[in-house]
Enzyme design. Sequence first.
Site, short mmCIF file in Angstrom:
data_model
loop_
_atom_site.label_atom_id
_atom_site.label_comp_id
_atom_site.label_asym_id
_atom_site.label_seq_id
_atom_site.Cartn_x
_atom_site.Cartn_y
_atom_site.Cartn_z
CD GLN A 1 -2.49 1.22 2.59
OE1 GLN A 1 -1.89 1.14 3.80
NE2 GLN A 1 -4.01 1.12 2.71
CD GLU B 1 -10.96 -3.68 11.29
OE1 GLU B 1 -10.03 -3.83 12.08
OE2 GLU B 1 -12.17 -3.21 11.65
CB SER C 1 3.89 -3.16 5.41
OG SER C 1 3.61 -2.00 6.33
CB SER D 1 2.09 6.66 4.92
OG SER D 1 0.93 5.92 5.44
C1 LIG Z 1 3.82 -0.92 11.60
C2 LIG Z 1 3.48 -0.11 10.59
C3 LIG Z 1 3.11 -0.52 9.23
C4 LIG Z 1 2.62 0.59 8.23
N1 LIG Z 1 2.41 0.20 6.98
C5 LIG Z 1 1.88 1.01 6.12
C6 LIG Z 1 1.67 0.92 4.85
O1 LIG Z 1 1.98 -0.49 4.34
N2 LIG Z 1 1.35 1.51 3.77
C7 LIG Z 1 1.22 2.85 4.33
O2 LIG Z 1 0.96 3.80 3.26
N3 LIG Z 1 1.50 3.33 5.61
C8 LIG Z 1 1.78 2.42 6.40
N4 LIG Z 1 2.19 2.86 7.80
C9 LIG Z 1 2.13 4.26 7.99
C10 LIG Z 1 0.83 4.53 8.88
O3 LIG Z 1 -0.34 4.47 8.35
C11 LIG Z 1 1.04 5.86 9.49
O4 LIG Z 1 2.26 5.80 10.30
C12 LIG Z 1 -0.12 6.43 10.30
O5 LIG Z 1 -1.35 6.82 9.62
C13 LIG Z 1 0.42 7.76 11.00
O6 LIG Z 1 1.13 8.70 10.02
P1 LIG Z 1 2.57 9.30 10.76
O7 LIG Z 1 3.18 8.31 10.86
O8 LIG Z 1 2.72 10.19 9.67
O9 LIG Z 1 2.17 10.31 11.88
P2 LIG Z 1 1.25 11.86 12.08
O10 LIG Z 1 0.28 11.71 11.36
O11 LIG Z 1 2.51 12.69 11.65
O12 LIG Z 1 1.25 11.92 13.67
C14 LIG Z 1 2.25 12.16 14.46
C15 LIG Z 1 1.42 12.17 15.94
O13 LIG Z 1 0.68 13.38 15.94
C16 LIG Z 1 -0.72 12.71 16.27
N5 LIG Z 1 -1.71 13.57 15.48
C17 LIG Z 1 -1.74 13.62 14.32
N6 LIG Z 1 -2.68 14.68 13.97
C18 LIG Z 1 -3.60 14.74 14.94
C19 LIG Z 1 -4.80 15.20 15.17
N7 LIG Z 1 -5.54 15.85 14.18
N8 LIG Z 1 -5.46 15.03 16.54
C20 LIG Z 1 -4.88 14.38 17.57
N9 LIG Z 1 -3.46 13.73 17.19
C21 LIG Z 1 -2.88 14.03 15.99
C22 LIG Z 1 -0.58 11.30 16.01
O14 LIG Z 1 -1.74 10.60 16.67
C23 LIG Z 1 0.65 11.08 16.27
O15 LIG Z 1 0.86 10.79 17.50
C24 LIG Z 1 2.54 1.95 8.89
C25 LIG Z 1 2.88 2.22 9.93
C26 LIG Z 1 3.08 1.29 10.92
C27 LIG Z 1 3.52 1.74 12.30
#
Ligand SMILES: Cc1cc2nc3c(=O)[nH]c(=O)nc-3n(C[C@H](O)[C@H](O)[C@H](O)COP(=O)(O)OP(=O)(O)OC[C@H]3O[C@@H](n4cnc5c(N)ncnc54)[C@H](O)[C@@H]3O)c2cc1C
Length: 392
Positions: free
Chosen positions: A107, A225, A142, A110
Site C-alpha cells: 500500500q 476492515e 510494508s 503514507s
Molecule cells: C507497522 C506499521 C506499518 C505501516 N504500513 C504502512 C503501509 O503499508 N502503507 C502505508 O501507506 N502506511 C503504512 N504505515 C504508516 C501509517 O499509516 C502512519 O504511520 C499513520 O497513518 C500515522 O501517520 P504518521 O506516522 O505520519 O504520523 P502523524 O500523522 O505525523 O502523527 C504524529 C502524531 O501526531 C498525532 N496527530 C496527528 N494529527 C492529529 C490530530 N488531528 N489530532 C490528534 N493527534 C494527531 C498522531 O496521533 C501521532 O501521535 C505503517 C505504520 C506502521 C506503524
Amino acid sequence: MDFELPPDDDPRRTEVRAWLASHPDPTGRDLAEAGYVAPHWPKPYGLDADPITQIVIDDELRSAGVRRPNNMIGSGWAGPTLLHAGTQAQRDRYLLPLLAGEEIWCQLFSEPGAGSDLANLGTRAVRDGDEYVVNGQKIWTSLAHFSKFGILIARTDPDVPKHQGISYFICPMDAPGVEIRPIVEMTGSHTFNEVFLTDVRLPAENLVGDENNGWSLAKVTLGNERVSLSSGGALWGNGPAADELIDLVRDRGSVTDPTLRQRLVALHIEMEILRLIRLRTVSARIRGEQPGAEASVRKILADEHGQRIMQLAKDLSGPAAMLADEPGSGPLGSAPALWHYGYLFSQALTIGGGTGDVQRNIVAERVLGLPHEIDVEQGRTWAESRRAPAVG
Ligand SMILES: Cc1cc2nc3c(=O)[nH]c(=O)nc-3n(C[C@H](O)[C@H](O)[C@H](O)COP(=O)(O)OP(=O)(O)OC[C@H]3O[C@@H](n4cnc5c(N)ncnc54)[C@H](O)[C@@H]3O)c2cc1C
C-alpha cells in the site's frame, strides 16, 4: 451475541469437509479457486458467503490445519477496492493471483508529510498520452520489497481542494523508476520501506476508477476492515494473546507480587471485553448492519491491550528480560524470541492503521457527538483523513 453456530452435521460444514477430503493439502490457488480465501467476496472470486458461512469455513479450515495464503494488503485492501471500482479487465487480471498469494501487494499511501492527514500527499501523477508519469516519495510501505504490485494514491490535480485532486493507481513494483529502500525497525526486522518514484510510467489502464476520484476509493480501502472472525490476539491478530501469558503463569509457577497479579486479572478482563465486542460486531453484520465507529473503539482497546500484554510479559521476566536472545529469558523462563519481538513491535500498534489519537477523534465525533475538529485549510473534519483502520 444473538446467533448460534451451525451444528457439526450442518451441510455448510460437510461441504467444506468434503472439499478438504478431496484437497488434503490445498495450494493457495486451490483455495482461491474454491472461493475459500475470501468467501464474503462475490462469485466467482468468493462465494457471496454470509457471516455465519464465513465462520463455518474459517472453523473447518482451521480444524484441518489449512492456512490461507498470506496477502493481507492484497486481499484485505487492494482486492475489495478493485471489486468496488476496478474494470472487469482489472478484476480478471489481478484478483485470482492476489487471492492465491501468488502476487503480493503493498500500500503506497503514507508519505513523509502525509500520514494521519493522508490527503496532504504530494506525489504527483501527470497524464502523458496513454500513460501517467509519477514522481514522489512514499514511506512506511510494508512488504514493498516482496510485492509485485502496490495500490498507489497520487495527486493528479494540484489546483483543486486537496481531497478532490487525488487518483488511485495500480503500480507494478518492478517498474523502472521505483526504488525501494529498507527501513529496519527497532525489532531488528525489515518489514517496511521508503519507496521513491522517479518518472515512473504507469499505463492509463492502471488507473482505478475515475481520474481525481481517488480519495473516495482510498476511503473504501481504509474502510474495508473485514469483520474479524478470528480469535483476538495482540499484534494485529498474530501474536500471543493474554490467555497465553496467563497459561504461562499457571504452568510455570505462581506470581506472588500483588501488583503483577492485578495486572494479569485486568488483562483477562480486557480480553473478555474485546471478545464480547467482536461478537457484537459479528452479530451486527449478521443483521446486515455495516461496522461503524465501533471499529475505532475496538482498535483503541485492542492495540493498547496488546501493548499491555507485552509490557507485562517483560515485567514478569524480571532482569532476564534484558537478555533478549538467551534461552529461557521470556516471561517466567519461556522462550524469549516472540515475547521480545512482540514487546518492541507492540509500540507500532497504536500508530499503524490510524493512530490511537485519530481513532479517539472518530469516537469523539461519531459516538459521543462532540464538536468536529476542523481542518482549517479545507474546512473538513480531520477524522475524514483516516476514517477507518488500515493496515498500517
Ligand atoms: C507497522 C506499521 C506499518 C505501516 N504500513 C504502512 C503501509 O503499508 N502503507 C502505508 O501507506 N502506511 C503504512 N504505515 C504508516 C501509517 O499509516 C502512519 O504511520 C499513520 O497513518 C500515522 O501517520 P504518521 O506516522 O505520519 O504520523 P502523524 O500523522 O505525523 O502523527 C504524529 C502524531 O501526531 C498525532 N496527530 C496527528 N494529527 C492529529 C490530530 N488531528 N489530532 C490528534 N493527534 C494527531 C498522531 O496521533 C501521532 O501521535 C505503517 C505504520 C506502521 C506503524
